[in-house]
Design a protein around this motif. Structure first.
Motif, PDB file in Angstrom:
ATOM      1  N   HIS A  79     -18.648-131.791  94.389  1.00 22.89           N
ATOM      2  CA  HIS A  79     -19.086-131.235  95.664  1.00 22.89           C
ATOM      3  C   HIS A  79     -18.330-131.842  96.841  1.00 22.89           C
ATOM      4  CE1 HIS A  79     -22.731-130.237  93.302  1.00 22.89           C
ATOM      5  NE2 HIS A  79     -22.779-129.202  94.106  1.00 22.89           N
ATOM      6  N   ILE A 110     -27.935-122.155  99.610  1.00 13.59           N
ATOM      7  CA  ILE A 110     -26.479-122.134  99.597  1.00 13.59           C
ATOM      8  C   ILE A 110     -25.922-121.702  98.255  1.00 13.59           C
ATOM      9  CG2 ILE A 110     -24.492-123.675  99.566  1.00 13.59           C
ATOM     10  CD1 ILE A 110     -25.261-124.802 102.077  1.00 13.59           C
ATOM     11  N   HIS A 111     -26.559-122.142  97.143  1.00 16.79           N
ATOM     12  CA  HIS A 111     -26.033-121.760  95.827  1.00 16.79           C
ATOM     13  C   HIS A 111     -26.544-120.381  95.437  1.00 16.79           C
ATOM     14  CE1 HIS A 111     -23.645-125.094  94.982  1.00 16.79           C
ATOM     15  NE2 HIS A 111     -24.572-125.968  94.685  1.00 16.79           N
ATOM     16  N   ASN A 154     -29.229-131.042  88.693  1.00 14.78           N
ATOM     17  CA  ASN A 154     -29.197-129.744  88.038  1.00 14.78           C
ATOM     18  C   ASN A 154     -27.877-129.454  87.346  1.00 14.78           C
ATOM     19  OD1 ASN A 154     -31.239-128.005  87.629  1.00 14.78           O
ATOM     20  ND2 ASN A 154     -30.635-126.576  89.226  1.00 14.78           N
ATOM     21  N   PRO A 199     -33.799-134.139  92.841  1.00 14.00           N
ATOM     22  CA  PRO A 199     -33.134-132.903  93.286  1.00 14.00           C
ATOM     23  C   PRO A 199     -32.036-133.146  94.318  1.00 14.00           C
ATOM     24  CG  PRO A 199     -35.522-132.804  93.652  1.00 14.00           C
ATOM     25  CD  PRO A 199     -35.231-134.148  93.114  1.00 14.00           C
ATOM     26  N   ILE A 200     -32.284-134.067  95.246  1.00  7.09           N
ATOM     27  CA  ILE A 200     -31.239-134.405  96.217  1.00  7.09           C
ATOM     28  C   ILE A 200     -30.648-135.745  95.808  1.00  7.09           C
ATOM     29  CG2 ILE A 200     -30.701-134.845  98.627  1.00  7.09           C
ATOM     30  CD1 ILE A 200     -33.097-133.307  99.447  1.00  7.09           C
ATOM     31  N   PRO A 201     -29.346-135.825  95.648  1.00  2.00           N
ATOM     32  CA  PRO A 201     -28.720-137.072  95.205  1.00  2.00           C
ATOM     33  C   PRO A 201     -29.117-138.239  96.090  1.00  2.00           C
ATOM     34  CG  PRO A 201     -27.102-135.317  95.308  1.00  2.00           C
ATOM     35  CD  PRO A 201     -28.366-134.753  95.856  1.00  2.00           C
ATOM     36  N   VAL A 254     -31.949-139.392  96.826  1.00  2.00           N
ATOM     37  CA  VAL A 254     -33.273-139.348  97.442  1.00  2.00           C
ATOM     38  C   VAL A 254     -34.326-139.234  96.339  1.00  2.00           C
ATOM     39  CG1 VAL A 254     -34.792-138.102  99.011  1.00  2.00           C
ATOM     40  CG2 VAL A 254     -32.355-138.222  99.485  1.00  2.00           C
TER      41      VAL A 254
END
Lengths: 253, 299
Positions: B57, B129-130, B201, B220-222, B224
């Motif tokens: 990313h 976004i995805h 994911n 889910p959020i890197p 966090v």
């Protein structure tokens, strides 16, 4: 090797000059007021503005997002300027708190949308090598305005005016070169020239900044390293070297 | 004087011909570099922008990245917004007409597979976004076959003289690959129907291929940690269900996986996220490592 260097490093170098043009004078003021971390806080608040724009359904790369970023930065700056009067010596601590509040607000707003979070948090942190000419034009325009107001109306805009002007400058430059270079450009030349005679300050600070960016870009191209990080180190090294030289040549005030 | 001019003229005319001797391929991720290496001849220069230990990313811009993109004849990336944070910037900066969207030199592997986790409704209050689905498509070996076929066609389009060679390589690769796939499916048969927890994911295509059920995602959020209610539900559910393992990429911080593992006794499995192309690893070896790690945790 050299044929790609100019067209890749050229815009990056000009970006450095545009950043230095406002950050050298504004940096002196930041040091004078002792509000070192204000640039990080304002950048974070501007980033929050983009996240808010996105949550309303606007394209995060669009004009509305930019407007939100600037408006958020101006609002944050205004609040911080009020704190200067009320908080006195605790102002720096409050600026730091503002930073973490803005950063965590962003996390909370994106908590249910992990994919958005990955991109949006980094949206306002530019990397100097990605800079393009049309970005530079817009940045140069804003920077000229900031410089004009700063030089002509400095007395009349007062403290609040300084904070607002600062917010405009930072929101633009952080997207050009990223948060580390903004901090370095703001603080290092200003700190290195605190003891230098008034009439030489801009010259010496300018030399530090320009040679820092120039050398940094060249070295990053030679060693193929991320340019932004190398430039930060070069600005610091040049500050040390030039301060040593200047202290021999130019008398202190 | 005339001979000098003539020599320069001849050199200039021949120069384009000289530079076309080798095809320059720029891949965003190492799995595609490994794939194009299987399909191509020795006349191809392959460069991967990221390594197997990097999150695709993000990327740190360095001068050579832009230089390589400038010289590329073929750009192979995943697409599906995986590289949305940096690829558009890189393409603009490189100014290379051959690899811009719409050109034969622009190849997005996600165009050739069925995507998982495509959102059925676009929730525009926070957006998504995805919108094209989960981009980590290289983890299903069936996708590799589809992409290999399409990529060979593209290679032939860009370099017709190599078409026989590419076709032959493709046939040999597909044969080897299908044999290997049969082997993996057999070895991993016991994993079918098992429940797993994923850290991020990255793994749906893998679990889909092996018939495992991904019952939860950890962070889910890197960076966090998940919300406390999510953790509480997770712990409660996992102590009741029979979850086989917690999977995470080897470059990720193990901390939250360890937290969950210590409370529930579920083993942690660390997997490589992609092929170690820079060290010469192949796609087959990459999959072998994954299957080995998954089977080892069962023991």
């Amino acid at each position: 090797m050299d044929d790609f260097n100019i067209s890749i490093l050229g815009p990056a170098f000009v970006a450095g000059l545009v950043v230095l043009s406002t950050h050298i004078p504004l940096g002196r003021e930041v040091i004078r007021r002792g509000i070192i971390f204000i640039d990080l806080t304002i950048a974070q608040i501007a980033g929050l503005g983009v996240i808010i724009a996105y949550s309303f359904g606007w394209d995060e790369r669009g004009f509305e997002a930019q407007m939100f970023a600037i408006i958020s930065a101006l609002t944050g700056a205004w609040i911080l300027s009020l704190l200067e009067k009320k908080a006195g010596k605790h102002q720096e601590a409050l600026i730091g708190i503002g930073f973490i509040l803005a950063a965590t607000a962003g996390i909370l707003m994106l908590a249910n949308n992990p994919h958005a979070g990955e991109h949006l948090r980094e949206l306002l942190v530019g990397q100097i090598l990605w800079v393009e000419w049309h970005q530079l034009f817009y940045a140069a325009l804003i920077s000229s305005l900031v410089l004009f107001v700063w030089n002509v109306f400095r007395q009349s805009i007062g403290s609040t005016g300084f904070y607002m002007l600062f917010a405009c400058a930072i929101t633009v430059t952080v997207q050009l070169v990223g948060v580390y270079l903004v901090f370095a450009s703001l603080i290092i030349p200003a700190l290195a020239t605190v003891d230098i005679k008034e009439k030489y300050v801009t010259l010496v600070a300018g030399v530090i900044g320009v040679t820092g960016y120039g050398l940094g870009l060249l070295i990053s191209a030679l060693l193929d390293l991320p340019s932004g990080a190398v430039i930060v180190w070069c600005i610091a090294m040049m500050a040390l070297i030039i301060k040593l030289i200047a202290s021999q040549m130019i008398t202190f005030k | 004087m005339h001979t000098k001019k003539a020599a320069v003229f001849i050199l200039l005319v021949c120069l384009p011909g000289i530079s076309q001797a080798a095809l320059n391929v720029f891949t965003c991720e190492p799995e595609w570099a490994a794939l194009v290496k299987e399909l191509s001849d020795d006349e191809i220069n392959i460069y991967s922008a990221t390594t197997s230990t990097q999150d695709p990313h993000h990327i740190q811009a360095r001068p050579s990245l832009i230089a390589k993109a400038r010289r590329a004849d073929l750009l192979i990336c995943t697409g599906a917004e995986l590289e949305a944070g940096w690829l558009p910037l890189l393409l603009r900066k490189a100014g290379n007409a051959a690899i811009q969207p719409g050109q034969p030199g622009f190849f997005m592997t996600s165009d050739y597979v069925d995507m998982l986790e495509v959102p059925t409704t676009l929730d525009r209050s926070l957006g998504d976004i995805h919108a094209s689905g989960n981009p980590h498509i290289h983890l299903d070996p069936n996708n590799i076959i589809r992409i290999a076929n399409a990529l060979t066609q593209r290679l032939i389009e860009l370099n017709e003289s190599g078409s026989k060679h590419y076709q032959k390589n493709l046939e040999q690769f597909i044969k080897r690959w299908q044999q290997a796939m049969a082997g993996w499916s057999e070895r991993a048969a016991s994993l079918r129907g098992q429940d797993i927890v994923m850290h991020h994911n990255t793994w749906p295509y893998l679990s889909h291929w092996l018939g495992m059920n991904a019952v939860a995602t950890l962070e889910p959020i890197p960076g966090v940690p998940p919300a406390s209610s999510h953790l509480a539900r997770l712990e409660k559910r996992l102590n009741h269900d029979d979850v086989a393992m917690i999977i995470h990429a080897d470059y990720v911080n193990e901390r939250s996986a360890q937290w969950l593992s210590s409370r529930t006794g579920i083993p942690i499995v660390s997997l490589p996220a992609s092929v170690n192309f820079q060290q010469g690893e192949t796609l087959v070896q990459f999959y072998e490592t994954i299957i080995d790690a998954l089977m080892a945790s069962g023991e």
